[in-house]
Motif scaffolding. Sequence first.
Motif, short mmCIF file in Angstrom:
data_model
loop_
_atom_site.label_atom_id
_atom_site.label_comp_id
_atom_site.label_asym_id
_atom_site.label_seq_id
_atom_site.Cartn_x
_atom_site.Cartn_y
_atom_site.Cartn_z
N SER A 110 15.68 81.50 -47.10
CA SER A 110 15.75 80.82 -45.80
C SER A 110 15.18 81.69 -44.68
O SER A 110 14.76 81.17 -43.64
N TRP A 115 12.48 75.74 -38.48
CA TRP A 115 12.56 74.28 -38.42
C TRP A 115 11.21 73.67 -38.07
O TRP A 115 10.85 72.60 -38.56
N SER A 119 10.27 70.37 -40.22
CA SER A 119 10.70 69.09 -39.65
C SER A 119 9.85 67.91 -40.12
O SER A 119 10.37 66.80 -40.27
N GLY A 123 12.76 66.20 -41.34
CA GLY A 123 13.29 65.74 -40.06
C GLY A 123 13.14 64.25 -39.82
O GLY A 123 13.17 63.50 -40.77
N SER A 125 15.15 65.08 -37.13
CA SER A 125 16.30 65.87 -36.68
C SER A 125 17.43 65.71 -37.68
O SER A 125 17.39 64.83 -38.54
N PHE A 129 24.53 69.54 -40.91
CA PHE A 129 23.80 70.69 -41.47
C PHE A 129 24.83 71.71 -41.93
O PHE A 129 25.55 72.29 -41.11
N ILE A 146 17.96 77.96 -37.29
CA ILE A 146 17.28 76.80 -37.89
C ILE A 146 18.10 75.54 -37.63
O ILE A 146 17.58 74.50 -37.21
N ALA A 147 19.40 75.65 -37.89
CA ALA A 147 20.26 74.46 -37.73
C ALA A 147 20.29 74.00 -36.28
O ALA A 147 20.21 72.79 -36.00
N ASP A 149 17.97 74.46 -34.01
CA ASP A 149 16.67 73.87 -33.67
C ASP A 149 16.54 72.45 -34.23
O ASP A 149 15.81 71.62 -33.68
N SER A 150 17.24 72.20 -35.34
CA SER A 150 17.07 70.91 -36.02
C SER A 150 18.01 69.82 -35.50
O SER A 150 17.82 68.64 -35.78
#
Length: 271
Positions: A110, A115, A119, A123, A125, A129, A146-147, A149-150
């Motif tokens: 990871s 993201w 995405s 995504g 979104s 998560f 990452i989470a 941003d998503s």
Amino acid sequence: MLHRYVRTGHRRVDGWLSRLDALLIASVGRWQSAQGVVGSVGEIGVHHGRLFILLALLRKADERAFAVDLFDDQQFNVDQSGQGDETAFRNNLVRFGIAPASIEVVRGNSLDLAWAGLSGRLGPSVRLFSIDGGHTAEITRHDLGIADDSLGDGGVIVLDDYFNPEFPAVSEGMCRFMAERPGALAPFAIGDNKLLLARPDWAGRYRGMLADAVPSRHFVRDTELFGQPVTVFRTPRTPMQFIRQTGLTRRLRSHPLGRALKPIIRRFVQG
Ligand SMILES: C[S@@+](CC[C@H](N)C(=O)[O-])C[C@H]1O[C@@H](n2cnc3c(N)ncnc32)[C@H](O)[C@@H]1O
């Protein structure tokens, strides 16, 4: 299937997820759907899929589910947290009626992901998560990024092991994230081994919903974390926890009789 998976089904999959934590996540996911919160669901660190299957069962037909894991690249599993196995993971999906082809699988570390690069495929979104991959401070901080941003409007992040003394760096990574992105996320609930976070303007609604959805024997207290109100839930495991978490005890706590009984009960019931 979802109901059965929360009650007992999750125990048939190797991994780490208590029934209470499954109930918290399922309550969030169902409530999101009822409120019109939409988005992908997914997890970093799936091992054999115990929690991931719950996410996949919660998704609606037009929503994507994604699974990120090192799988065969276990040399990057620096803290030895679990051991992803893609064959076991896929077999478990099938056991619970989930078509492996309907899942977006991302193999790798990871730390190499952002993201922005994911995405298009996962995504646009995310609404739910789960972060349960590497348990170092650096990886926890990175995965929370990452989470964050998503996260779509109304989305929730579920962080594993925040209070687990076996993995103290998870809390370090979380604290780093909170210092670097102040106000981005607000914790709202603590389960057996999960910390649930949302955008600050959603956190109160999630707390209110969980107060109704979770049986009162799991309620421990309302308190604060990072300056935000949070509700603590727990599976009572010791006699003292059973006594503390009954409705009668809660009512007695603020009563003179309850205060008088407390030292007597503590003397006879340990734990
Ligand atoms: C504790 S297990 C996950 C348990 C799982 N969520 C469950 O429901 O049982 C941690 C997983 O994270 C994976 N992992 C560890 N470090 C990782 C990294 N840097 N990137 C991606 N996955 C990682 C491991 O392979 C392992 O499958």
